[in-house]
Design an enzyme around this catalytic site. Structure first.
Site, PDB file in Angstrom:
ATOM      1  N   LYS A  13      37.121  17.079 -33.152  1.00  0.00           N
ATOM      2  CA  LYS A  13      36.625  15.736 -32.798  1.00  0.00           C
ATOM      3  C   LYS A  13      37.423  15.148 -31.628  1.00  0.00           C
ATOM      4  O   LYS A  13      36.857  14.660 -30.667  1.00  0.00           O
ATOM      5  CB  LYS A  13      36.730  14.766 -33.993  1.00  0.00           C
ATOM      6  N   ARG A  88      35.182   6.781 -42.335  1.00  0.00           N
ATOM      7  CA  ARG A  88      35.404   7.924 -43.217  1.00  0.00           C
ATOM      8  C   ARG A  88      34.911   7.645 -44.633  1.00  0.00           C
ATOM      9  O   ARG A  88      35.033   8.522 -45.499  1.00  0.00           O
ATOM     10  CB  ARG A  88      36.901   8.241 -43.263  1.00  0.00           C
ATOM     11  N   ARG A 127      47.162  24.591 -34.103  1.00  0.00           N
ATOM     12  CA  ARG A 127      46.898  23.313 -33.430  1.00  0.00           C
ATOM     13  C   ARG A 127      48.199  22.647 -32.972  1.00  0.00           C
ATOM     14  O   ARG A 127      49.195  22.638 -33.685  1.00  0.00           O
ATOM     15  CB  ARG A 127      46.149  22.383 -34.391  1.00  0.00           C
ATOM     16  N   ARG A 160      51.422  18.580 -36.040  1.00  0.00           N
ATOM     17  CA  ARG A 160      51.311  17.373 -36.876  1.00  0.00           C
ATOM     18  C   ARG A 160      51.864  17.627 -38.271  1.00  0.00           C
ATOM     19  O   ARG A 160      51.675  18.695 -38.838  1.00  0.00           O
ATOM     20  CB  ARG A 160      49.826  16.986 -36.998  1.00  0.00           C
ATOM     21  N   ARG A 171      43.015  17.475 -47.309  1.00  0.00           N
ATOM     22  CA  ARG A 171      42.219  16.650 -46.380  1.00  0.00           C
ATOM     23  C   ARG A 171      40.752  17.079 -46.394  1.00  0.00           C
ATOM     24  O   ARG A 171      39.852  16.252 -46.303  1.00  0.00           O
ATOM     25  CB  ARG A 171      42.797  16.768 -44.951  1.00  0.00           C
TER      26      ARG A 171
END
Ligand code: AMP
Length: 216
Positions: A13, A88, A127, A160, A171
């Site tokens: 995203k 969300r 990532r 992260r 998540r």
């Protein structure tokens, strides 16, 4: 143009939102980035949010809604915006609709990036995100030009805290339980634009702009 990028955590995203931001010159509004800034600043909201984010849960609607209300009222949003990671929950989506109705704004498109959980878990491993501007990269599939340095702002790239496997699984569970009902919400509104997020970053970008040109 008022846009939203939608999908599970780790579908890309933020990466696609940055392309939209550059193309249309409108701000990217990422509630995740705003919360991480609050965590770094050690504000009361940041301290509470960190505990929830580290477990892969959702920060309370009331907190997020307040943050979004403030942000959307800023002048740079007048010519449009790109929502990333908000809403969300159904309540957040309903409040957003009300807020935009009051501001005489319409949501033009929700760009939904579809990627199976298994691939998300594989991808999240590499990532890296920018400490300063929140841009996302991947060491293999979408690497920065200079290792460890952000292409956009030269900030430092980090892993992260919530990108470890167990938190990512949690998540994803949160997404399926609380966020996926929004697919029906936005499909019923007639604004959903479904994209295959399993393709590489460049191909998804191309598909996205092709689909947006068709609609314009
Ligand atoms: P993101 O960077 O969008 O993946 O968000 C990171 C974390 O921030 C999420 O896992 C949530 O804990 C929290 N968060 C971000 N946006 C929201 C939202 N709209 N509602 C609730 N929690 C959020």
């Amino acid at each position: 143009m008022n846009l939203m990028v939608f999908g599970a955590p780790g579908v890309g995203k933020g990466t696609q939102a940055k392309f939209l931001m550059e193309e249309y010159n409108i701000p990217q509004i990422s509630t995740g980035d705003m919360l991480r800034a609050a965590v770094d600043d050690k504000t009361d909201i940041g301290i509470e949010a960190k505990k929830i984010m580290d477990k892969g849960g959702l920060v309370p609607d009331s907190v997020i809604i307040e943050i979004i209300k403030n942000r959307l009222s800023k002048t740079d949003c007048k010519k449009g915006f790109i929502l990333d990671g908000f809403p969300r929950t159904l309540l957040q989506a309903e409040v957003l609709k009300e807020l935009m109705d009051n501001m005489k704004m319409e949501l033009d498109k929700v760009i939904s990036l579809n990627v199976p959980d298994k691939l998300i878990i594989e991808r999240i491993n590499g990532r890296r995100v920018c400490l300063d501007c929140g841009a996302s990269f991947h060491v293999e599939f979408n690497s920065s030009k200079v290792k460890g340095i952000c292409d956009y702002c030269s900030g430092k790239l980090i892993i992260r805290d919530d990108d470890d496997i167990e938190t990512v699984k949690s998540r994803l569970q949160t997404y399926h339980k609380q966020t996926s009902p929004l697919i029906a919400f936005y499909t019923n509104m007639g604004v959903m634009l479904n994209l295959d997020g399993t393709k590489n970053v460049k191909q998804v970008k191309e598909d996205m702009f092709k689909a947006l040109v068709k609609f314009q």
